[in-house]
Structures are given as structure tokens and as C-alpha cells.
Write a protein that holds these residues in place. Structure first.
Motif, PDB file in Angstrom:
ATOM      1  N   ASN A  64       0.854  -1.194   0.000  1.00  0.00           N
ATOM      2  CA  ASN A  64       0.000   0.000   0.000  1.00  0.00           C
ATOM      3  C   ASN A  64       0.892   1.247   0.000  1.00  0.00           C
ATOM      4  N   PRO A  65       1.464   1.600  -1.158  1.00  0.00           N
ATOM      5  CA  PRO A  65       2.438   2.701  -1.207  1.00  0.00           C
ATOM      6  C   PRO A  65       1.925   4.025  -0.671  1.00  0.00           C
ATOM      7  N   SER A  66       0.617   4.251  -0.726  1.00  0.00           N
ATOM      8  CA  SER A  66       0.080   5.517  -0.209  1.00  0.00           C
ATOM      9  C   SER A  66       0.348   5.672   1.286  1.00  0.00           C
ATOM     10  N   LEU A  67       0.548   4.536   1.973  1.00  0.00           N
ATOM     11  CA  LEU A  67       0.802   4.580   3.413  1.00  0.00           C
ATOM     12  C   LEU A  67       2.243   4.966   3.741  1.00  0.00           C
ATOM     13  N   LYS A  68       3.085   5.101   2.731  1.00  0.00           N
ATOM     14  CA  LYS A  68       4.452   5.529   2.984  1.00  0.00           C
ATOM     15  C   LYS A  68       4.509   6.978   3.463  1.00  0.00           C
ATOM     16  N   THR A  69       3.506   7.757   3.088  1.00  0.00           N
ATOM     17  CA  THR A  69       3.535   9.188   3.410  1.00  0.00           C
ATOM     18  C   THR A  69       2.377   9.649   4.294  1.00  0.00           C
ATOM     19  N   GLY A  70       1.417   8.782   4.572  1.00  0.00           N
ATOM     20  CA  GLY A  70       0.304   9.201   5.406  1.00  0.00           C
ATOM     21  C   GLY A  70      -0.606   8.041   5.751  1.00  0.00           C
ATOM     22  N   GLY A  71      -1.461   8.261   6.746  1.00  0.00           N
ATOM     23  CA  GLY A  71      -2.409   7.249   7.164  1.00  0.00           C
ATOM     24  C   GLY A  71      -2.027   6.573   8.465  1.00  0.00           C
ATOM     25  N   MET A  72      -2.957   6.555   9.405  1.00  0.00           N
ATOM     26  CA  MET A  72      -2.777   5.911  10.716  1.00  0.00           C
ATOM     27  C   MET A  72      -1.519   6.379  11.425  1.00  0.00           C
ATOM     28  N   ARG A  73      -1.151   7.639  11.231  1.00  0.00           N
ATOM     29  CA  ARG A  73       0.084   8.140  11.826  1.00  0.00           C
ATOM     30  C   ARG A  73      -0.106   8.455  13.298  1.00  0.00           C
ATOM     31  N   GLU A  74       0.901   8.071  14.062  1.00  0.00           N
ATOM     32  CA  GLU A  74       0.900   8.326  15.497  1.00  0.00           C
ATOM     33  C   GLU A  74       0.636   9.806  15.777  1.00  0.00           C
ATOM     34  N   ASN A  75      -0.232  10.057  16.766  1.00  0.00           N
ATOM     35  CA  ASN A  75      -0.542  11.418  17.228  1.00  0.00           C
ATOM     36  C   ASN A  75      -1.245  12.276  16.187  1.00  0.00           C
ATOM     37  N   THR A  76      -1.990  11.635  15.278  1.00  0.00           N
ATOM     38  CA  THR A  76      -2.822  12.382  14.335  1.00  0.00           C
ATOM     39  C   THR A  76      -4.280  11.988  14.546  1.00  0.00           C
ATOM     40  N   PRO A  77      -5.241  12.832  14.126  1.00  0.00           N
ATOM     41  CA  PRO A  77      -6.655  12.476  14.268  1.00  0.00           C
ATOM     42  C   PRO A  77      -7.012  11.183  13.548  1.00  0.00           C
TER      43      PRO A  77
END
Length: 204
Positions: free
Chosen positions: A81-94
Motif C-alpha cells: 500500500n504505497p500511499s501509506l508511505k507518506t500518510g495514514g494511521m500516523r501516530e498522534n494524528t486524528p
């Protein structure tokens, strides 16, 4: 898929916990990076079952899938899932937080994980085995998303640890109906009991 399957064991609600898998903003919200529309579709069922479990005194445990910006903690996941390399389910984000509709209450347990299997390198097994007293809980009711990924992986892992698994057919959101139905078929044959939310509620 419910009703016509082998019933290999009885359901004892006094020994059960509810496990809410990855019902996070980045999976559930419209337009989210890993949006699962079926998770939204089944949200009313999940809320109803969650509320009934709380009234019946079942412990509620949540999982959150967490990724980091500073390094790839799940590199094979992001490879698929290359889109997850730059965003998604990131610690301390909404996006990483549990959706408000199923918001954890004080006293609920929230476990962060970095793999699809919620037991892998987490405290989940220890929590389940002791949350009702030493070695009391033996049944895990699984709801959440994604049916064929984190939910199924966790159900299989629970089975391997000798937990009885109840996989709630209309409270697990899949990417699509085909993969969702395939998971229900697999679970019901060898890994657990597939029940509807109404069937579970009737036994609570």
C-alpha cells in the motif's frame, strides 16, 4: 452467513470480551486514506452490540493500527500500500484515533499494533487472559475492520491461542462483499463461530 453451521462450543457471556478492531478515522471516515465503506454501513450494528456488551458487563478492548513518520515500522505493509508511505494511521494524528461513534470509555483498554494480527508483539493476549481475573476469559467477540485483513488475522491468531472466536457477520467491514463473504466462510468452517449481531445480542 449465519445459522447453519456446526456449533462446536457453547457461548458463556461471563467469559467473553468484545474486541473492536481498528475502527479508526483513517479507515471509517468518508474519503479517508484507507476508507472502508462497509465499516460505515455496519456502524449502527456495531454501536448497538457495543452498548449491549457494556450493559452486560463484558470488557471492551480496542485496537489501533499505528504507523510512524520517522521510519517504516511495517515496511511490507507499505510496500503493498504505497500511499501509506507518506500518510495514514500516523501516530498522534486524528486519523489514528477511534471514531467518535465507538469512542472508548474510561476503563476500556486500547492496544496499539503494527501488524494485521492484533496479538503479534502486543499485550492483547495477556490483557484478555486477565481482564476478568486470572485465566477467566476464554471467548473473543470480534468486530471492526477490515474483515479479510486485520479482523481475520486476529481471529485466526485467537484460535491458535485456544480462545473461542465469535466473528460477527454484520459488524465486520470488508473492502468488498466477495472478500467479506470468503472470510465468513473460512472462519465458520475452522476458526470460530460466525454470528449476526442480533444472534449475539440475544445471548447477552
Amino acid at each position: 452467513m449465519t445459522g447453519k453451521q456446526l456449533v462446536p462450543w457453547d457461548f458463556n457471556k461471563s467469559k467473553a470480551v468484545l474486541l473492536v478492531v481498528d475502527m479508526q478515522n483513517d479507515f471509517v471516515n468518508e474519503g479517508a486514506i484507507m476508507e472502508v465503506p462497509m465499516a460505515r454501513e455496519y456502524l449502527p450494528n456495531m454501536r448497538r452490540l457495543l452498548e449491549r456488551c457494556r450493559r452486560s458487563g463484558l470488557p471492551v478492548i480496542y485496537t489501533k493500527h499505528v504507523l510512524y513518520d520517522h521510519f517504516e515500522v511495517s515496511p511490507l505493509e507499505t510496500a503493498y500500500n504505497p500511499s501509506l508511505k507518506t500518510g495514514g494511521m500516523r501516530e498522534n494524528t486524528p486519523g489514528v484515533e477511534i471514531i467518535d461513534a465507538l469512542k472508548p470509555l474510561p476503563g476500556d483498554i486500547v492496544i496499539s499494533k503494527h501488524r494485521y494480527d492484533a496479538f503479534y508483539n502486543t499485550s492483547l493476549e495477556t490483557v484478555i487472559r486477565n481482564i476478568q481475573g486470572l485465566q477467566t476469559a476464554d471467548t473473543v467477540i470480534i468486530i471492526g475492520t477490515v474483515s479479510s485483513v486485520c479482523c481475520e488475522s486476529t481471529a485466526r491468531s485467537a484460535f491458535m491461542r485456544d480462545f473461542k472466536v465469535i466473528f460477527v457477520s454484520d459488524c465486520n467491514g470488508g473492502f468488498d462483499q466477495q472478500s467479506h463473504e470468503a472470510t465468513l466462510s473460512t472462519i465458520s468452517k475452522v476458526f470460530g463461530r460466525v454470528m449476526s449481531s442480533e444472534e449475539v445480542i440475544q445471548q447477552l
